[in-house]
Every structure is written in C-alpha cells, then in structure tokens.
Design a protein around this motif. Sequence first.
Motif, PDB file in Angstrom:
ATOM      1  N   SER A  26       0.828  -1.209   0.000  1.00 56.58           N
ATOM      2  CA  SER A  26       0.000   0.000   0.000  1.00 56.58           C
ATOM      3  C   SER A  26       0.863   1.260   0.000  1.00 56.58           C
ATOM      4  O   SER A  26       0.480   2.279  -0.587  1.00 56.58           O
ATOM      5  N   ARG A  27       2.022   1.197   0.657  1.00 62.51           N
ATOM      6  CA  ARG A  27       2.905   2.366   0.652  1.00 62.51           C
ATOM      7  C   ARG A  27       3.435   2.637  -0.757  1.00 62.51           C
ATOM      8  O   ARG A  27       3.536   3.801  -1.173  1.00 62.51           O
ATOM      9  N   ARG A  28       3.750   1.586  -1.480  1.00 62.94           N
ATOM     10  CA  ARG A  28       4.208   1.756  -2.867  1.00 62.94           C
ATOM     11  C   ARG A  28       3.075   2.258  -3.755  1.00 62.94           C
ATOM     12  O   ARG A  28       3.273   3.147  -4.605  1.00 62.94           O
ATOM     13  N   LEU A  29       1.876   1.712  -3.572  1.00 57.02           N
ATOM     14  CA  LEU A  29       0.747   2.117  -4.410  1.00 57.02           C
ATOM     15  C   LEU A  29       0.337   3.559  -4.145  1.00 57.02           C
ATOM     16  O   LEU A  29      -0.177   4.242  -5.039  1.00 57.02           O
ATOM     17  N   GLY A  30       0.554   4.020  -2.921  1.00 57.45           N
ATOM     18  CA  GLY A  30       0.185   5.387  -2.590  1.00 57.45           C
ATOM     19  C   GLY A  30       0.922   6.421  -3.412  1.00 57.45           C
ATOM     20  O   GLY A  30       0.453   7.556  -3.580  1.00 57.45           O
ATOM     21  N   ILE A  31       2.085   6.037  -3.950  1.00 57.45           N
ATOM     22  CA  ILE A  31       2.862   6.959  -4.776  1.00 57.45           C
ATOM     23  C   ILE A  31       2.976   6.467  -6.223  1.00 57.45           C
ATOM     24  O   ILE A  31       3.732   7.031  -7.017  1.00 57.45           O
ATOM     25  N   ALA A  32       2.235   5.426  -6.554  1.00 60.93           N
ATOM     26  CA  ALA A  32       2.269   4.914  -7.930  1.00 60.93           C
ATOM     27  C   ALA A  32       1.691   5.946  -8.883  1.00 60.93           C
ATOM     28  O   ALA A  32       0.744   6.668  -8.555  1.00 60.93           O
ATOM     29  N   THR A  33       2.238   6.022 -10.072  1.00 64.30           N
ATOM     30  CA  THR A  33       1.737   6.974 -11.064  1.00 64.30           C
ATOM     31  C   THR A  33       0.481   6.419 -11.736  1.00 64.30           C
ATOM     32  O   THR A  33       0.271   5.192 -11.774  1.00 64.30           O
ATOM     33  N   PRO A  34      -0.358   7.285 -12.287  1.00 64.73           N
ATOM     34  CA  PRO A  34      -1.510   6.795 -13.054  1.00 64.73           C
ATOM     35  C   PRO A  34      -1.088   5.849 -14.168  1.00 64.73           C
ATOM     36  O   PRO A  34      -1.775   4.858 -14.449  1.00 64.73           O
ATOM     37  N   GLU A  35       0.036   6.135 -14.795  1.00 65.69           N
ATOM     38  CA  GLU A  35       0.510   5.301 -15.908  1.00 65.69           C
ATOM     39  C   GLU A  35       0.839   3.883 -15.437  1.00 65.69           C
ATOM     40  O   GLU A  35       0.529   2.902 -16.142  1.00 65.69           O
ATOM     41  N   GLU A  36       1.444   3.760 -14.272  1.00 60.43           N
ATOM     42  CA  GLU A  36       1.770   2.437 -13.735  1.00 60.43           C
ATOM     43  C   GLU A  36       0.500   1.644 -13.450  1.00 60.43           C
ATOM     44  O   GLU A  36       0.391   0.456 -13.811  1.00 60.43           O
ATOM     45  N   LYS A  37      -0.458   2.269 -12.793  1.00 59.80           N
ATOM     46  CA  LYS A  37      -1.699   1.576 -12.433  1.00 59.80           C
ATOM     47  C   LYS A  37      -2.481   1.182 -13.679  1.00 59.80           C
ATOM     48  O   LYS A  37      -3.010   0.058 -13.770  1.00 59.80           O
ATOM     49  N   ASN A  38      -2.538   2.093 -14.641  1.00 61.30           N
ATOM     50  CA  ASN A  38      -3.285   1.799 -15.864  1.00 61.30           C
ATOM     51  C   ASN A  38      -2.619   0.688 -16.676  1.00 61.30           C
ATOM     52  O   ASN A  38      -3.295  -0.144 -17.291  1.00 61.30           O
ATOM     53  N   LYS A  39      -1.290   0.673 -16.675  1.00 64.56           N
ATOM     54  CA  LYS A  39      -0.573  -0.394 -17.383  1.00 64.56           C
ATOM     55  C   LYS A  39      -0.902  -1.750 -16.765  1.00 64.56           C
ATOM     56  O   LYS A  39      -1.122  -2.741 -17.489  1.00 64.56           O
ATOM     57  N   ALA A  40      -0.966  -1.797 -15.440  1.00 66.96           N
ATOM     58  CA  ALA A  40      -1.295  -3.053 -14.760  1.00 66.96           C
ATOM     59  C   ALA A  40      -2.695  -3.522 -15.122  1.00 66.96           C
ATOM     60  O   ALA A  40      -2.927  -4.716 -15.369  1.00 66.96           O
ATOM     61  N   LEU A  41      -3.646  -2.604 -15.169  1.00 69.27           N
ATOM     62  CA  LEU A  41      -5.036  -2.968 -15.467  1.00 69.27           C
ATOM     63  C   LEU A  41      -5.192  -3.441 -16.909  1.00 69.27           C
ATOM     64  O   LEU A  41      -5.881  -4.431 -17.181  1.00 69.27           O
ATOM     65  N   LYS A  42      -4.548  -2.732 -17.830  1.00 71.36           N
ATOM     66  CA  LYS A  42      -4.670  -3.122 -19.237  1.00 71.36           C
ATOM     67  C   LYS A  42      -3.966  -4.447 -19.508  1.00 71.36           C
ATOM     68  O   LYS A  42      -4.458  -5.277 -20.290  1.00 71.36           O
ATOM     69  N   ALA A  43      -2.832  -4.658 -18.855  1.00 71.57           N
ATOM     70  CA  ALA A  43      -2.134  -5.935 -19.025  1.00 71.57           C
ATOM     71  C   ALA A  43      -2.945  -7.078 -18.432  1.00 71.57           C
ATOM     72  O   ALA A  43      -2.967  -8.201 -18.970  1.00 71.57           O
ATOM     73  N   ALA A  44      -3.647  -6.818 -17.335  1.00 71.59           N
ATOM     74  CA  ALA A  44      -4.509  -7.842 -16.738  1.00 71.59           C
ATOM     75  C   ALA A  44      -5.664  -8.191 -17.667  1.00 71.59           C
ATOM     76  O   ALA A  44      -6.072  -9.360 -17.764  1.00 71.59           O
ATOM     77  N   ALA A  45      -6.207  -7.190 -18.354  1.00 72.82           N
ATOM     78  CA  ALA A  45      -7.293  -7.450 -19.311  1.00 72.82           C
ATOM     79  C   ALA A  45      -6.805  -8.348 -20.445  1.00 72.82           C
ATOM     80  O   ALA A  45      -7.508  -9.282 -20.867  1.00 72.82           O
ATOM     81  N   VAL A  46      -5.609  -8.076 -20.926  1.00 72.51           N
ATOM     82  CA  VAL A  46      -5.016  -8.924 -21.980  1.00 72.51           C
ATOM     83  C   VAL A  46      -4.841 -10.353 -21.460  1.00 72.51           C
ATOM     84  O   VAL A  46      -5.155 -11.338 -22.147  1.00 72.51           O
ATOM     85  N   ALA A  47      -4.340 -10.471 -20.234  1.00 75.81           N
ATOM     86  CA  ALA A  47      -4.118 -11.799 -19.647  1.00 75.81           C
ATOM     87  C   ALA A  47      -5.439 -12.547 -19.465  1.00 75.81           C
ATOM     88  O   ALA A  47      -5.507 -13.761 -19.672  1.00 75.81           O
ATOM     89  N   LEU A  48      -6.484 -11.827 -19.073  1.00 78.06           N
ATOM     90  CA  LEU A  48      -7.801 -12.460 -18.905  1.00 78.06           C
ATOM     91  C   LEU A  48      -8.302 -13.060 -20.212  1.00 78.06           C
ATOM     92  O   LEU A  48      -8.780 -14.200 -20.239  1.00 78.06           O
ATOM     93  N   ARG A  49      -8.195 -12.292 -21.268  1.00 74.79           N
ATOM     94  CA  ARG A  49      -8.670 -12.802 -22.560  1.00 74.79           C
ATOM     95  C   ARG A  49      -7.871 -14.031 -22.976  1.00 74.79           C
ATOM     96  O   ARG A  49      -8.441 -15.015 -23.461  1.00 74.79           O
TER      97      ARG A  49
END
Length: 428
Positions: A26-49
């Motif tokens: 949570s300490r790392r995520l508190g300073i994560a950039t929008p780009e990092e979080k969005n990259k994780a979400l989009k990569a997860a969507a690819v992995a799901l498919r």
Amino acid sequence: MNRPERIENDTAALMRGIGEAAKAASRRLGIATPEEKNKALKAAAVALRAATPKILDANAKDIEAAKAAGRPDSFVDRLLLNEKRVEGIAKALEEIAELADPVGTVLAEWTRPNGLRFQRVRVPLGTIGIIYESRPNVTADAGALSLKAGNASILRGGSESHHSSVAIHACLVEGLRAAGLPEASIQLVPTTDREAVGAMLRGLEGAIDVIVPRGGKSLVQRVQDEARVPVFAHLEGICHTYVDKAANMTIALPIVVNAKMRRTGVCGATECLLIDKNAKSDFVTPLVKALLDEGCEVRGDAVAQKADPRVKAASADDYGKEFLEPIIAVRMVDGVDEAIDHIAHYGSQHTDAIITEDEATAERFLDRVDSAIVLVNASTQFADGGEFGFGGEIGIATGKMHARGPVGVEQLTSFKYKVRGNGQIRPK
C-alpha cells in the motif's frame, strides 16, 4: 516484504503475512503513477482474454460443485462464467483504466488571512479487505478498483467460487508484474478456512483500513456485527418499483419486467411492485400478466389476485423480503405518499424507482425516498457501478457515512490537508 509461503495449518500466521505484505504494498501504491496503475489494469485485461479457456475450466468445477450441493438456479447464475462474461470482466478492467485517477485531486483550496494556504487532497484509504460470495467477477472488479484508487486489496472469495477466483486473480497478478508493481498489491486469501474471515474482521493487526462485504444477508450481518474496522456494506437489496397513476404504460411494462426478471439474483432486482390504485385505467392486469408470462411468481393483495387467477395471496412477510428469485410481491397504494411510506417501512435504503409522467410527483419521490439510489422511469437493475460510469463497483453501500451507492474509485479514497506557510507561528 514478500508474502510467506502458505502455512496449511496455521491460518493466523498466514493472514498475518498477508497483512504485512499488503501494508508494504500500500505504501508503494500510494505513490504509484496513473501510468503504472493503468498499465497493470490493461495488461490484466489482456491476460484475462488469453486465459479464458483456463478460467472457464476452473468455473466449470465451481458450477459442478454448486449443482451437486443443490444450490438454487439464481445462485448458479451468479457463479456462472461464459465467454461473454469473461469478456465483460476484461472490458471492465479497461474501463477502470480509462477513468480519471482520483489520487491527488484537489477537492478544495483556500488561503487564510495569516497567509497559510490550505488544500484538501484525495489520498488512498490504504488496504481494503473484500469478503464476497459466489461472484467470481468481484475478484477482478474489487482488485482493479482498489488498485486504481491507490489501495492494496486482500480478497477473500467464497469456497463456492474458489477455482474461478484463483484463475482470475492469476491474471491480475500478471498485470501487476507487467507494470512493475508489487504482486502483493492484490492478494487472494488462499484458504477457505472461515477463521481467515475472522482475522480480516479484526483488521490484521492494523493492516486493513476498511472492509467491504459482498454476499448474502448472513455474511453481511456477520461482518457488520464483528468488524473492528470501518465497513462499506448493504444488508439486503429490498428494491421497489412504484407505478404512479400518471405512468405511461408503454414504458412501464418493459421497465417492470426488466427490473424483476433481467437477473433475479442481483441486489438491484425489484422485489416489490407498488401500483397506484387511483389510475384511470387498469394498470394491474397488464403488469401482473406480463410478469407471470415471463415466468415470475406473483404474490399479491386482493386487487392483484383478482387481476389474474395465477396470482398467489401475499403474506405479511412477503413485503420487505429479498427473494433473489423469480418471485415478486405486489400491492396497491393510495398515491405517491403511501408508496413512499411503504418503502420507508419495508425497504432497505438500497434502490427504488418511480414510473410517472408527472414531474412534480417524480421530484417528490426523488426528494423523499431515503435510499442510496432513486430512479425515475428506469429499471432498478441500473444499480450497478458500471452503469454509473464507474467502470465497476465493489458493492452498493447503503450507509450514510463516507460512501453511499455504488462504491467506485472515488469512494475508495479519503483526503488529507496540505498546508503551506512561510514562517507563520500561532499567537499565544
């Protein structure tokens, strides 16, 4: 800190390790950039498919066990995944990625006469514990929304959806890995031991900042009774649709059928239909017939019973009941005020709707029905964060503190004050 290996016979030690790992993440995520979080979400969507066949195979095991256990059809429907639903989960992750990042948003700012400059700024909550039953899509929704809001999450799905949740969670972890974020940012409790829930409710020694339960009445009640940390929850979805005397039946019929029958096992399904007895024409017969013809059991008052011989007599317990099945209670009321009184007495402050062409009556209903979601001329099944444009939801909160209605990314943040000065001291 890396999460320790699973300790089969020591749930307490297992959960402590999960809590410690989440707190560090949570300490790392508190300073994560929008780009990092969005990259994780989009990569997860690819992995799901890519993992759809594996996810469906895992889900088939859960479905087989549910049917063998004699679970009702509504339960099985909540549990079921198919290609369309997996694609829907993937799209939800992408939609969440496209949302504006709430972290760092300045909510207000002002300057005092002494020159101090104040800002109220959105910040993550920290670590969110989500306890849920039967809905494997919650694994993705909860993890993704928490991540977008800069929070670590600890997910504890029910045993009935365990195989499905494990398969979906693996895709979320793949996304985190691709973005260089801690894998402990989204953790799935690997044991079905009920003591794991107890440990989460106790807050994991300060690691969990808020609990979100999503499931049946017994689960939510337990969480509300035992939690030692704040809870975002609703106990039941006792939703009403009121058909006013000024309703347009052309839209009322499809709305009522959809509100009950689109998916009967969701918390936004209408459980009670109220009809204004002052309508100039017969509203009861076509509404009741439409529901019956769709396969819905109707339990009504004397007027509803006269409308169709298939209508069963409603008992006192049928009003204020969450059926979660193709069953609906029907009652005639003397105008909008009696409908509002009925909802206040029997409802659960979740979602309620009015169908009317009278704007004054609609506004009266909107103002006086004290529910998290109140609709005019629309189905109660829109009680869903995705339909609100939130990309998804962790649940519907019916309390009045902090979060109410669909719990999306903004509701998963708090705020802090940033104060800037240039040497000010407070006078004695």
